[in-house]
Design a protein around this motif. Structure first.
Motif, PDB file in Angstrom:
ATOM      1  N   VAL A 191      11.283 -51.446   1.020  1.00 27.60           N
ATOM      2  CA  VAL A 191      10.440 -50.255   0.911  1.00 27.60           C
ATOM      3  C   VAL A 191      10.888 -49.198   1.910  1.00 27.60           C
ATOM      4  O   VAL A 191      11.066 -48.015   1.568  1.00 27.60           O
ATOM      5  N   PHE A 192      11.105 -49.605   3.176  1.00 26.92           N
ATOM      6  CA  PHE A 192      11.487 -48.638   4.193  1.00 26.92           C
ATOM      7  C   PHE A 192      12.871 -48.043   3.906  1.00 26.92           C
ATOM      8  O   PHE A 192      13.091 -46.837   4.063  1.00 26.92           O
ATOM      9  N   GLY A 193      13.817 -48.885   3.475  1.00 27.77           N
ATOM     10  CA  GLY A 193      15.159 -48.396   3.154  1.00 27.77           C
ATOM     11  C   GLY A 193      15.144 -47.396   2.012  1.00 27.77           C
ATOM     12  O   GLY A 193      15.758 -46.320   2.095  1.00 27.77           O
ATOM     13  N   LEU A 194      14.421 -47.740   0.936  1.00 29.12           N
ATOM     14  CA  LEU A 194      14.336 -46.817  -0.198  1.00 29.12           C
ATOM     15  C   LEU A 194      13.590 -45.540   0.184  1.00 29.12           C
ATOM     16  O   LEU A 194      13.974 -44.438  -0.221  1.00 29.12           O
ATOM     17  N   ALA A 195      12.535 -45.665   0.975  1.00 28.64           N
ATOM     18  CA  ALA A 195      11.758 -44.485   1.387  1.00 28.64           C
ATOM     19  C   ALA A 195      12.619 -43.548   2.207  1.00 28.64           C
ATOM     20  O   ALA A 195      12.580 -42.324   2.007  1.00 28.64           O
ATOM     21  N   MET A 200      15.167 -35.881  -0.892  1.00 24.63           N
ATOM     22  CA  MET A 200      14.202 -34.821  -1.140  1.00 24.63           C
ATOM     23  C   MET A 200      14.507 -33.594  -0.282  1.00 24.63           C
ATOM     24  O   MET A 200      14.452 -32.449  -0.753  1.00 24.63           O
ATOM     25  N   LEU A 201      14.828 -33.837   0.997  1.00 24.31           N
ATOM     26  CA  LEU A 201      15.150 -32.726   1.888  1.00 24.31           C
ATOM     27  C   LEU A 201      16.407 -31.991   1.405  1.00 24.31           C
ATOM     28  O   LEU A 201      16.459 -30.759   1.404  1.00 24.31           O
ATOM     29  N   ILE A 202      17.404 -32.756   0.976  1.00 23.16           N
ATOM     30  CA  ILE A 202      18.647 -32.140   0.496  1.00 23.16           C
ATOM     31  C   ILE A 202      18.408 -31.373  -0.798  1.00 23.16           C
ATOM     32  O   ILE A 202      18.975 -30.290  -1.009  1.00 23.16           O
ATOM     33  N   VAL A 203      17.556 -31.920  -1.668  1.00 22.01           N
ATOM     34  CA  VAL A 203      17.241 -31.216  -2.921  1.00 22.01           C
ATOM     35  C   VAL A 203      16.583 -29.871  -2.623  1.00 22.01           C
ATOM     36  O   VAL A 203      16.921 -28.851  -3.232  1.00 22.01           O
ATOM     37  N   PHE A 204      15.657 -29.854  -1.665  1.00 20.75           N
ATOM     38  CA  PHE A 204      15.039 -28.584  -1.265  1.00 20.75           C
ATOM     39  C   PHE A 204      16.098 -27.601  -0.774  1.00 20.75           C
ATOM     40  O   PHE A 204      16.071 -26.411  -1.117  1.00 20.75           O
ATOM     41  N   TYR A 205      17.039 -28.089   0.028  1.00 15.04           N
ATOM     42  CA  TYR A 205      18.111 -27.232   0.565  1.00 15.04           C
ATOM     43  C   TYR A 205      18.985 -26.688  -0.572  1.00 15.04           C
ATOM     44  O   TYR A 205      19.270 -25.485  -0.624  1.00 15.04           O
ATOM     45  N   ALA A 231       8.117 -41.630   1.017  1.00 17.25           N
ATOM     46  CA  ALA A 231       9.157 -40.612   1.162  1.00 17.25           C
ATOM     47  C   ALA A 231       8.571 -39.205   1.092  1.00 17.25           C
ATOM     48  O   ALA A 231       8.993 -38.303   1.825  1.00 17.25           O
ATOM     49  N   ILE A 232       7.603 -38.988   0.202  1.00 14.13           N
ATOM     50  CA  ILE A 232       6.972 -37.667   0.094  1.00 14.13           C
ATOM     51  C   ILE A 232       6.279 -37.300   1.397  1.00 14.13           C
ATOM     52  O   ILE A 232       6.423 -36.173   1.912  1.00 14.13           O
TER      53      ILE A 232
END
Length: 807
Positions: free
Chosen positions: A24-28, A35-40, A358-359
């Motif tokens: 869970v932690f690895g996938l998160a 997500m951060l890169i997608v925003f960028y 992750a969110i």
């Protein structure tokens, strides 16, 4: 049935808490980075999309090779815009911008320096989408002395956005009427301005000067027009208009010019491509780089793959523990498709939980990411319509992909083999797991080397001898607002005890203000020996204040009255002239844009080459005039009590001009700012590389834990027979260390090639040192060994009685 899948999945995940937490932690973490890169990436590719006609808007470029230099300009001649409208039926409209630097604007008793000012044609509102809150866009910039301001500026000066009809005083003597107020230009624009001034007020905008390039020009094509067919007509246009003035200036036709290897070429760049693909001279704003979009997109995919690999690795490693469960289910009649559905359900649940985490993580980290990337990204109402469906699809896809191999692998077990214990092979023999570990660490090592290459190049830039001394130099900008008092200020500041020397000029090596022109070596104006060069106005104190060196001849001096007709040049210009000793050589310089009036100047000195452009570019010729220029005032300071000295400078400024704002920078800070993009990218690289390593180590930690668990009894027997802790740690670690070594051997050549390709963007670079690759490999080995050793030592120091008591 589906309810039973969910219930069984939760039971299995709860039973194996350690592996579930790691997954869970690895996938998160992987999803959070994505997500951060997608925003960028969405922000970068979204520049200028707010223009409703963006698909039909093109900027006009000018590529010139002349006098030994090749330059790519984002500006064009003054008459080119109207020529497009008159000569090409495909062009619906054209508009020009002219950046002449900032203006000071009167606000009460104070003059405020406003840097974002552009002259613009009235057609600006026909081409660009700039919604007008007050005023008529059809007439706003048609009359002289008219100005359009944005909403923020209107509130700043008039406390209301309805400022139409009000007046502004610019540069103390120019009175302008506000004829329109527009909404603030979005951040995602390749140009920005707080003031648009009527182009009619600029005399050079009316000149028929095809050999001058100062106007950012844009065209709007009619619907259905073929841009390629239009571009094919440009050579004939250049020959027609440039050729006539070229004949008058250098006594040759355009065809003859091209035969000599020179050219003037007009091209177009789509509006949406400017921000990421254009890096020309005279850009209206610092642009991005499409390479970084590709790089970060690849990093996002790689990090997500690493996270998925962790899931597959740990799931297949645990296969022997669940083999009996599969065997019993099959004996009791469970079809294979139900088993596959069961395992995929577990995978999707893990992915869903990781997505939620992750969110939250991306929301918490976004402010820090904005600070690193110099962005203003945010979760807003406009992002929800595309973000939530994307996350839902991503959850399902990653859940199915990450769980596909374990699902099909586990469901394929034969009940007879399982119940006889033939599939409890443990860690050994897992070729897929070994391959995935190598894959994970190959990516991590690649990123480590990439990060080290970036930082090594930045350190090289910071320590390189630039040919001038940028330390302890204070630059006071916009000294021209002082008028004749500028000289008084210069003299008074020169008398301060902490000031070594001062110089007044608009041209400092770290500024963006540039001017280029052409010199000829004789009266025939032969283009074969022409010198295309930067032209800078300086005073007698410039060379000393900047810490430059005169390698031939002498500096300008007040003792020589003839220096008003003298020149100094840099080594690159001397090399272009092709003479061993250029001192006293004459050069012919055009005094007008039409190249009709010339003046003869004599070279008196040669300055050692210095980097006035980015280190991405080679040093080009520079010619210095002895001429008054009040663009800025540079002060070389003593390295003692700078704070007190700045206070004295401010006091002197106020005594000379109490109503003007003092705007100053330091040259070393201006230099660092030129490479702020690389510094930001380096910081982001470090952050992403660290996350990639953490995710990879999580998987390695889980595998090491599982390997130790599978060999518990073997370890107990070895300890009873006398094996010490170091032997057992080495036994458990060697298989993993071998995989990391393989990863180093695979990743290092690829990282070296990628780093070399990135460094080719710099004309001055230090290359990739062997120790960079060695350090990355050693670092990866160390990190992997520490990760493995934790579990290995834990297993080695365990009491063997506990593991053997059941035998």
């Amino acid at each position: 049935m589906f309810k039973n899948y969910i219930k069984t999945a939760f039971r299995s995940l709860k039973k194996n808490k350690g592996f579930t937490i790691i997954n869970v932690f690895g996938l998160a973490l992987g999803l959070c980075v994505c997500m951060l890169i997608v925003f960028y990436v969405v922000d970068e590719v979204g520049y200028d999309a707010f223009n409703t006609k963006a698909d039909r808007i093109y900027r006009v470029n000018n590529d010139i090779k002349f006098g030994g230099n090749t330059n790519s300009y984002a500006v064009a001649p003054p008459p080119l815009a109207q020529t497009f409208v008159n000569d090409f039926p495909e062009v619906e409209q054209a508009v020009r911008f002219r950046d002449r630097g900032g203006f000071k604007v009167r606000k009460g008793d104070e003059n405020v320096q406003e840097p974002n000012v552009l002259y613009a044609d009235p057609q600006i509102f026909d081409v660009f989408t700039l919604p007008m809150l007050h005023g008529d866009p059809n007439t706003a910039l048609k009359n002289p002395r008219s100005v359009v301001i944005n909403e923020t500026t209107a509130k700043k000066y008039f406390n209301t956005d309805d400022a139409v009809g009000k007046s502004l005083t610019l540069n103390d003597s120019l009175f302008y009427k506000v004829t329109g107020v527009i909404k603030d230009i979005p951040k995602q624009s390749h140009f920005t301005a707080d003031f648009f001034i009527c182009m009619t007020d600029l005399p050079e905008s009316k000149e028929d000067a095809w050999l001058s390039n100062n106007f950012n020009t844009y065209i709007l094509l009619k619907k259905g027009s073929d841009v390629n067919r239009l571009s094919a007509k440009f050579p004939a246009m250049v020959s027609k208009y440039v050729g006539g003035q070229l004949q008058a200036a250098v006594h040759m036709s355009y065809e003859q010019l091209e035969k000599g290897g020179n050219y003037f070429r007009v091209s177009l760049t789509p509006l949406r491509d400017i921000h990421l693909t254009s890096n020309r001279v005279a850009e209206l704003r610092g642009n991005g780089n499409i390479q970084y979009v590709y790089i970060f997109s690849a990093i996002a995919i790689f990090i997500l793959l690493i996270a998925c690999v962790n899931f597959m690795n740990l799931s297949t490693a645990r296969s022997s523990n669940r083999a009996r469960e599969v065997g019993v289910r099959k004996v009791l009649g469970s079809p294979r498709k139900y088993l596959i559905a069961q395992f995929l359900s577990e995978s999707v649940i893990v992915t869903f939980i990781a997505t939620v985490i992750a969110i939250v993580g991306a929301w918490l980290l976004l402010p820090y990411f904005n600070q690193m990337a110099d962005k203003q990204l945010a979760f807003t109402a406009s992002t929800i319509p595309w973000l939530l469906p994307a996350l839902l699809v991503t959850t399902l896809v990653i859940g199915c992909l990450a769980g596909s191999y374990p699902a099909f692998f586990l469901s394929a077990f034969q009940p007879v083999d399982v119940l006889k214990g033939k599939l409890s092979s443990g860690f050994k023999g897992g070729f897929l797991r070994s391959f995935l570990v190598v894959f994970q660490f190959s990516i991590s090592i690649f990123l480590i080397i990439g990060t080290l290459v970036i930082y090594h190049q930045l350190k090289f830039i910071q320590n390189k001898d630039l040919g001038f001394n940028r330390d302890q130099v204070m630059v006071i900008n916009n000294v021209d607002v002082l008028g004749n008092q500028a000289k008084v200020l210069k003299e008074e500041l020169s008398q301060l005890p902490g000031v070594v020397s001062t110089t007044m000029t608009g041209y400092v090596p770290t500024s963006g203000w540039r001017n280029s022109s052409t010199f000829f070596q004789d009266a025939t104006r032969d283009t074969k020996t022409a010198l295309s060069t930067q032209v800078w106005d300086i005073d007698e104190d410039y060379i000393g204040t900047m810490g430059m060196k005169v390698v031939q001849g002498r500096n300008f001096s007040k003792a020589f009255k003839a220096d008003s007709s003298s020149l100094m040049i840099n080594e690159a210009a001397a090399k272009r002239l092709g003479v061993k000793n250029p001192i006293n050589k004459e050069l012919y310089y055009s005094l007008d844009n039409m190249a009709q009036k010339f003046k003869v100047f004599r070279i008196v000195g040669v300055v050692k080459d210095f980097n006035f452009n980015s280190l991405r570019e080679n040093i080009t010729p520079v010619v210095f005039f002895l001429n008054e220029n009040r663009g800025s005032l540079a002060l070389r300071l003593k390295a003692t009590n700078t704070t007190a000295l700045i206070a004295q400078v401010k006091a002197k400024w106020r005594s000379v001009s109490p109503n003007q704002q003092l705007n100053y920078t330091f040259m070393d800070e201006d230099f660092e700012r030129s490479y702020r993009t690389e510094q930001r990218m380096g910081g982001i690289f470090v952050a992403f590389t660290s996350m990639a390593i953490i995710i990879a180590c999580l998987g390695l930690f889980g595998l090491a834990a599982y390997a130790a668990e599978q060999r518990t009894k073997e370890i107990g027997i070895r300890k009873v027979l006398g094996a010490n802790v170091s032997v057992i740690v080495a036994m458990l670690s060697k298989d993993f260390i071998k995989l990391v070594i393989i990863a180093i051997l695979l990743a290092s050549p690829l990282a070296w090639l990628a780093g070399r390709y990135w460094l080719q963007g710099f004309a001055y670079r230090d290359g990739i040192k062997w120790w960079i690759v060695a350090s990355a490999g050693a670092g990866a080995m160390g990190i992997a060994f520490i990760t493995i050793s934790f579990q290995s030592i834990k297993a080695a120091v365990a009491n063997p009685v506990k593991s053997l008591k059941s035998e």
